[in-house]
Design a protein around this motif. Structure first.
Motif, short mmCIF file in Angstrom:
data_model
loop_
_atom_site.label_atom_id
_atom_site.label_comp_id
_atom_site.label_asym_id
_atom_site.label_seq_id
_atom_site.Cartn_x
_atom_site.Cartn_y
_atom_site.Cartn_z
N ASP A 280 73.71 -29.03 26.25
CA ASP A 280 72.45 -29.51 25.67
C ASP A 280 71.76 -28.32 25.03
N ALA A 281 71.79 -28.29 23.70
CA ALA A 281 71.39 -27.08 22.97
C ALA A 281 69.89 -26.92 22.80
N HIS A 282 69.09 -27.85 23.35
CA HIS A 282 67.65 -27.73 23.11
C HIS A 282 66.88 -28.64 24.05
N HIS A 283 66.14 -28.05 24.98
CA HIS A 283 65.23 -28.82 25.83
C HIS A 283 64.08 -27.91 26.24
N HIS A 284 63.08 -28.54 26.86
CA HIS A 284 61.91 -27.81 27.32
C HIS A 284 61.67 -28.11 28.80
N LEU A 285 60.82 -27.33 29.41
CA LEU A 285 60.33 -27.58 30.77
C LEU A 285 58.84 -27.27 30.76
N TRP A 286 58.05 -28.12 31.43
CA TRP A 286 56.62 -27.83 31.51
C TRP A 286 55.96 -28.61 32.63
N ASP A 287 54.75 -28.18 32.98
CA ASP A 287 53.93 -28.86 33.97
C ASP A 287 52.53 -28.93 33.40
N ARG A 288 52.23 -30.07 32.79
CA ARG A 288 50.96 -30.27 32.10
C ARG A 288 50.28 -31.52 32.65
N PRO A 289 48.99 -31.64 32.46
CA PRO A 289 48.30 -32.84 32.95
C PRO A 289 48.96 -34.12 32.45
N GLY A 290 49.46 -34.93 33.38
CA GLY A 290 50.10 -36.18 33.01
C GLY A 290 51.50 -36.05 32.46
N ALA A 291 52.05 -34.84 32.45
CA ALA A 291 53.38 -34.64 31.88
C ALA A 291 54.08 -33.51 32.63
N ARG A 292 54.86 -33.88 33.62
CA ARG A 292 55.60 -32.89 34.41
C ARG A 292 57.09 -33.06 34.14
N TYR A 293 57.73 -31.98 33.70
CA TYR A 293 59.19 -32.00 33.47
C TYR A 293 59.70 -30.60 33.81
N LEU A 294 60.14 -30.48 35.04
CA LEU A 294 60.63 -29.20 35.55
C LEU A 294 62.10 -29.33 35.91
N PHE A 295 62.61 -28.41 36.69
CA PHE A 295 64.04 -28.37 36.99
C PHE A 295 64.53 -29.66 37.63
N ASP A 296 63.74 -30.21 38.55
CA ASP A 296 64.17 -31.44 39.22
C ASP A 296 64.31 -32.60 38.23
N GLU A 297 63.35 -32.72 37.32
CA GLU A 297 63.40 -33.79 36.33
C GLU A 297 64.59 -33.60 35.38
N PRO B 90 61.70 -32.94 27.28
CA PRO B 90 61.24 -34.32 27.47
C PRO B 90 60.53 -34.92 26.27
N VAL B 91 60.44 -34.20 25.16
CA VAL B 91 59.70 -34.73 24.00
C VAL B 91 60.29 -36.07 23.57
N ASP B 92 61.60 -36.13 23.38
CA ASP B 92 62.23 -37.36 22.91
C ASP B 92 62.33 -38.43 23.99
N LYS B 93 62.01 -38.09 25.22
CA LYS B 93 62.10 -39.07 26.30
C LYS B 93 61.07 -40.18 26.15
N GLY B 94 60.10 -39.98 25.28
CA GLY B 94 59.16 -41.05 24.98
C GLY B 94 59.78 -42.17 24.18
N SER B 95 61.00 -41.95 23.66
CA SER B 95 61.66 -42.93 22.79
C SER B 95 62.93 -43.52 23.36
N TYR B 96 63.62 -42.83 24.28
CA TYR B 96 64.88 -43.31 24.83
C TYR B 96 65.29 -42.46 26.02
N GLY B 97 66.24 -42.97 26.79
CA GLY B 97 66.72 -42.26 27.96
C GLY B 97 67.81 -41.25 27.63
N TYR B 98 68.03 -40.34 28.55
CA TYR B 98 68.99 -39.25 28.35
C TYR B 98 70.42 -39.78 28.24
N ALA B 99 70.81 -40.66 29.15
CA ALA B 99 72.18 -41.17 29.13
C ALA B 99 72.45 -41.96 27.86
#
Length: 349
Positions: free
Chosen positions: A34-51, A302-311
């Motif tokens: 996966d050549a491009h992803h982000h990780l962050w912990d923001r109000p209402g938007a958590r996407y860290l290693f577990d996610e 997780p930016v594109d996760k608002g539009s579709y799932g990873y699988a």
């Protein structure tokens, strides 16, 4: 998070909505980087290693990932130009956890693209060296915030950048310093900025430019209902860019609101068949112009996760990739990313 006066530009992630679409994993043994992803912990938007682990472990064989700058975990104190070191340290910490093997075979953040302000020009060198020390052999490149448009309806950055940044002499001097450190430059630019990208690529032929998100074909705001016109303009500029051998393209990032495909407005999440059919002209244009050895798939989660799932996303890429040779398929799903970001051999095993 968004700065004062700026609304968060990312689509919200709705897990219950995404859960309505389940698909059988296609070609589950195909190695993926996966050549491009982000990780962050923001109000209402958590996407860290577990996610990330939950998404990457949803059935596809994701061997490694590349972390890309997202204004995440900046230091709260210290000189402004040093605060982004916190993001590099954070991503490297995630990489170290993943490299322990305790969380499975995936090597998350095996490559790190951080933020170093290239407007510092020649003075950027000592900062680059500090990021390299902070991430060791994982620091592979730099990305600044460069996606800009005059329309207030076109916004994909929490803190919109200044216009014309790619053409600034200081920015080019800073970018030139990347070459001597063996680093690449990731660029997020809309299709309306591709002339600037082309000029930069020609001005710095020794620098590897990684064009994110298929070169940003817009479909929102003033570009609504102008899909064919935008495609013609975008594709002509992409073919010009392909003439620069130092430019590599990431295939993905088309679930962002500014692309205007509107998947998030559907009652059900899109299927991989729908995504593959919708994106085929864009992916095909990129691969035809640049060749598989200069194209790589990305999730942009997780930016594109608002539009579709990873699988579902990787199933869509596999549907598109079914029409190419086995060698080309390997390049698109892992080889180009491994070579561009000089990832460890574990990604290819």
């Amino acid at each position: 998070m968004a700065g004062p006066g700026h609304a968060a530009p990312h689509l919200p992630v709705r897990e219950e909505w995404l859960a309505q679409r389940r698909e059988r994993i296609l070609d589950p043994g195909l190695p993926i980087v996966d050549a491009h992803h982000h990780l962050w912990d923001r109000p209402g938007a958590r996407y860290l290693f577990d996610e990330l682990l939950r998404d990457a472990g949803s059935g596809h064989d994701v061997r490694a990932t590349v972390y890309v700058q997202a204004r995440s975990m900046y230091r709260a104190e210290g000189a402004e130009e040093l605060r982004s070191l916190g993001e590099t340290e954070f991503a490297n910490g995630v990489a170290a956890r993943s490299a322990s093997g305790l969380y499975g075979p995936i090597r998350a953040c095996a490559g790190i693209v951080g933020m170093v302000d290239l407007m510092l020009g020649d003075a950027v060198t000592p900062l680059l060296e500090r990021h390299i020390r902070a991430a060791g052999d994982r620091f592979r490149g730099v990305r600044n915030q460069t996606a800009w448009h005059a329309s207030p309806e076109i916004n994909s950055n929490p803190l919109p950048p200044r216009p014309g940044l790619l053409s600034e002499p200081a920015f080019r001097r800073g970018a030139a310093r990347l070459v001597e450190h063996g680093l690449s430059l990731d660029l997020w630019a809309y299709h309306t900025q591709l002339d600037e990208v082309l000029a930069l690529a020609r001005a710095l032929p020794e620098l590897t430019l990684v064009l994110d998100h298929c070169g940003g074909p817009l479909g929102a705001g003033p570009y609504q209902a102008r899909r064919e016109e935008v495609f013609a303009e975008w594709s002509s500029r992409m073919r010009l860019l392909a003439g620069c051998p130092n430019v590599v393209v990431k295939l993905g990032g088309l679930g962002i609101a500014v692309n205007g495909f509107g998947f998030e407005r559907q009652e059900l999440p899109p299927s991989s068949e729908q995504l593959a059919a919708t994106w085929h002209p864009y992916l095909d244009t990129c691969v035809e112009a640049f060749g598989p050895d200069r194209c790589m798939f990305e999730s942009n989660f997780p930016v594109d996760k608002g539009s579709y799932g990873y699988a579902v996303l990787w199933n869509a890429f596999k549907r598109f990739g079914a029409s190419v040779s086995a060698e080309e398929r390997t390049a698109l799903f892992s080889g180009t990313a491994i070579r561009t970001y000089r990832l460890p051999a574990v990604a290819a095993n």
